[in-house]
Motif scaffolding. Sequence first.
Motif, PDB file in Angstrom:
ATOM      1  N   THR A 111     -13.130   5.299  -1.688  1.00  0.00           N
ATOM      2  CA  THR A 111     -12.540   4.261  -2.527  1.00  0.00           C
ATOM      3  C   THR A 111     -11.574   4.876  -3.530  1.00  0.00           C
ATOM      4  OG1 THR A 111     -14.388   4.375  -4.072  1.00  0.00           O
ATOM      5  CG2 THR A 111     -14.525   2.726  -2.326  1.00  0.00           C
ATOM      6  N   SER A 120      -3.187   4.340   1.390  1.00  0.00           N
ATOM      7  CA  SER A 120      -4.025   3.540   0.497  1.00  0.00           C
ATOM      8  C   SER A 120      -3.923   2.097   0.972  1.00  0.00           C
ATOM      9  CB  SER A 120      -3.543   3.656  -0.947  1.00  0.00           C
ATOM     10  OG  SER A 120      -3.694   4.975  -1.398  1.00  0.00           O
ATOM     11  N   PRO A 132      -6.012  -1.996   1.256  1.00  0.00           N
ATOM     12  CA  PRO A 132      -7.057  -2.852   0.695  1.00  0.00           C
ATOM     13  C   PRO A 132      -8.379  -2.619   1.433  1.00  0.00           C
ATOM     14  CG  PRO A 132      -5.111  -4.133   1.245  1.00  0.00           C
ATOM     15  CD  PRO A 132      -4.900  -2.760   1.798  1.00  0.00           C
ATOM     16  N   HIS A 133      -9.470  -2.633   0.687  1.00  0.00           N
ATOM     17  CA  HIS A 133     -10.795  -2.448   1.287  1.00  0.00           C
ATOM     18  C   HIS A 133     -11.082  -3.608   2.231  1.00  0.00           C
ATOM     19  CE1 HIS A 133     -15.084  -1.891   1.723  1.00  0.00           C
ATOM     20  NE2 HIS A 133     -14.989  -0.731   1.079  1.00  0.00           N
ATOM     21  N   PRO A 191       0.816  -1.197   0.000  1.00  0.00           N
ATOM     22  CA  PRO A 191       0.000   0.000   0.000  1.00  0.00           C
ATOM     23  C   PRO A 191       0.857   1.257   0.000  1.00  0.00           C
ATOM     24  CG  PRO A 191      -0.605  -1.476   1.799  1.00  0.00           C
ATOM     25  CD  PRO A 191       0.606  -2.028   1.165  1.00  0.00           C
ATOM     26  N   ARG A 233      -8.657   4.972   0.278  1.00  0.00           N
ATOM     27  CA  ARG A 233      -7.682   5.998   0.669  1.00  0.00           C
ATOM     28  C   ARG A 233      -8.164   6.553   1.995  1.00  0.00           C
ATOM     29  NH1 ARG A 233      -2.540   7.993  -0.808  1.00  0.00           N
ATOM     30  NH2 ARG A 233      -2.556  10.251  -0.798  1.00  0.00           N
ATOM     31  N   GLU A 273      -9.414  -0.806  -3.285  1.00  0.00           N
ATOM     32  CA  GLU A 273      -8.639  -0.103  -2.277  1.00  0.00           C
ATOM     33  C   GLU A 273      -9.420   1.079  -1.740  1.00  0.00           C
ATOM     34  OE1 GLU A 273      -4.899   1.266  -3.789  1.00  0.00           O
ATOM     35  OE2 GLU A 273      -3.919  -0.615  -3.264  1.00  0.00           O
TER      36      GLU A 273
END
Length: 101
Positions: free
Chosen positions: A80, A19, A21-22, A2, A30, A28
């Motif tokens: 996102t 940033s 990972p979701h 990231p 932010r 991803e």
Amino acid sequence: MPGGGFCTLPGGSMVVALSLPHPGGEGEVRILVHAVNRPRALTRLRNLGLRVYLRGNTHPPTPDEITAVLHHPDGLLWRTTPSREPELWRPIRSLLAPGPA
């Protein structure tokens, strides 16, 4: 890995942008944090259960991101990435809230 970065403000406080990972597994996000210093910004995220590290200053916050986080009462926002269409910044609690059962 990231990306992330930071910016020191004239008053001495910091804005940190990461940033990650979701949490839901879809792309991803932010995340922006406003804090007194970098360690405190990362501690705020770790206290929410996120495992975050900031290694370098590869993707510092943009002026628009700095403005957004400074005008939010919590100083902790996300959206996102990449944002294909204009998307508003959201409070962090909406990212970490449990989904419908």
